[in-house]
Write a protein that holds these residues in place. Structure first.
Motif, PDB file in Angstrom:
ATOM      1  N   GLY A  25       8.067  13.311  -2.403  1.00 18.19           N
ATOM      2  CA  GLY A  25       8.867  14.272  -1.650  1.00 18.19           C
ATOM      3  C   GLY A  25       8.772  15.705  -2.125  1.00 18.19           C
ATOM      4  O   GLY A  25       9.353  16.592  -1.508  1.00 18.19           O
ATOM      5  N   ASN A  26       8.049  15.972  -3.212  1.00 20.35           N
ATOM      6  CA  ASN A  26       7.934  17.307  -3.788  1.00 20.35           C
ATOM      7  C   ASN A  26       6.597  17.940  -3.378  1.00 20.35           C
ATOM      8  O   ASN A  26       5.555  17.532  -3.878  1.00 20.35           O
ATOM      9  N   VAL A  63      -4.014  18.008 -10.123  1.00 23.45           N
ATOM     10  CA  VAL A  63      -2.722  17.341 -10.242  1.00 23.45           C
ATOM     11  C   VAL A  63      -2.983  15.847 -10.473  1.00 23.45           C
ATOM     12  O   VAL A  63      -3.968  15.302  -9.978  1.00 23.45           O
ATOM     13  N   ILE A  64      -2.102  15.232 -11.242  1.00 23.31           N
ATOM     14  CA  ILE A  64      -2.154  13.785 -11.451  1.00 23.31           C
ATOM     15  C   ILE A  64      -1.064  13.157 -10.597  1.00 23.31           C
ATOM     16  O   ILE A  64       0.120  13.482 -10.732  1.00 23.31           O
ATOM     17  N   MET A  65      -1.484  12.269  -9.703  1.00 25.63           N
ATOM     18  CA  MET A  65      -0.534  11.551  -8.861  1.00 25.63           C
ATOM     19  C   MET A  65      -0.247  10.212  -9.527  1.00 25.63           C
ATOM     20  O   MET A  65      -1.170   9.410  -9.726  1.00 25.63           O
ATOM     21  N   PRO A  66       1.008   9.966  -9.911  1.00 26.72           N
ATOM     22  CA  PRO A  66       1.321   8.731 -10.635  1.00 26.72           C
ATOM     23  C   PRO A  66       1.247   7.484  -9.757  1.00 26.72           C
ATOM     24  O   PRO A  66       1.493   7.536  -8.550  1.00 26.72           O
ATOM     25  N   ALA A  67       0.901   6.394 -10.383  1.00 22.60           N
ATOM     26  CA  ALA A  67       0.812   5.099  -9.703  1.00 22.60           C
ATOM     27  C   ALA A  67       2.147   4.736  -9.048  1.00 22.60           C
ATOM     28  O   ALA A  67       3.220   5.042  -9.585  1.00 22.60           O
ATOM     29  N   ASN A  68       2.047   4.093  -7.888  1.00 30.27           N
ATOM     30  CA  ASN A  68       3.191   3.525  -7.173  1.00 30.27           C
ATOM     31  C   ASN A  68       4.231   4.544  -6.713  1.00 30.27           C
ATOM     32  O   ASN A  68       5.355   4.163  -6.390  1.00 30.27           O
ATOM     33  N   ILE A  69       3.879   5.824  -6.701  1.00 31.62           N
ATOM     34  CA  ILE A  69       4.768   6.876  -6.211  1.00 31.62           C
ATOM     35  C   ILE A  69       4.185   7.397  -4.892  1.00 31.62           C
ATOM     36  O   ILE A  69       2.992   7.700  -4.821  1.00 31.62           O
ATOM     37  N   PRO A  70       5.002   7.530  -3.839  1.00 27.58           N
ATOM     38  CA  PRO A  70       4.475   8.013  -2.553  1.00 27.58           C
ATOM     39  C   PRO A  70       3.877   9.416  -2.671  1.00 27.58           C
ATOM     40  O   PRO A  70       4.444  10.284  -3.349  1.00 27.58           O
ATOM     41  N   HIS A  71       2.739   9.608  -2.008  1.00 24.43           N
ATOM     42  CA  HIS A  71       2.086  10.909  -1.989  1.00 24.43           C
ATOM     43  C   HIS A  71       1.344  11.089  -0.663  1.00 24.43           C
ATOM     44  O   HIS A  71       1.033  10.119   0.015  1.00 24.43           O
ATOM     45  N   ALA A  72       1.108  12.358  -0.312  1.00 24.20           N
ATOM     46  CA  ALA A  72       0.399  12.700   0.919  1.00 24.20           C
ATOM     47  C   ALA A  72      -0.378  13.987   0.677  1.00 24.20           C
ATOM     48  O   ALA A  72      -0.055  14.757  -0.238  1.00 24.20           O
TER      49      ALA A  72
END
Length: 108
Positions: free
Chosen positions: A72-73, A83-92
């Motif tokens: 959501g951020n 950027v590092i997108m963490p596992a199991n966290i929603p991203h787009a």
């Protein structure tokens, strides 16, 4: 494996994928049991809808400008930023301008 990504050779990832009018292009660079590396280009207005992945993912912006939303951020990234997108966290992802990225996904 495509000859485009020759092992042991100097590669300029920014030049190894073109933009496609109104589209998204992806090219797999490497794939192994440990994870994979994929090169992408997105035309302005294109993106990937919110989703999750079971492992961490590193996005490096090679060219252009993107909005990457993690949990959501919204984050604005431009050429040279990562950027590092963490596992199991929603991203787009959304292309504010045409952009190219290198995605590295590491399995835990």
């Amino acid at each position: 494996m495509s000859e485009l990504f020759e092992k042991g050779a100097i590669l300029n990832m920014t030049e190894m994928v073109d933009y496609s009018a109104g589209g998204i292009i992806s090219k797999q660079v490497l794939k192994s049991d440990a994870g994979n590396i994929t090169l992408f280009s997105f035309d302005k207005g294109q993106g990937l809808s919110e989703h999750t992945a079971p492992f961490d993912a590193v996005v490096e912006i090679l060219d252009g400008e993107a909005e990457i939303t993690i949990n959501g951020n919204p984050l604005l990234l431009t050429t040279g930023q990562t950027v590092i997108m963490p596992a199991n966290i929603p991203h787009a992802l959304f292309a504010l301008q045409p952009f190219k990225m290198l995605l590295t996904m590491i399995k835990g």
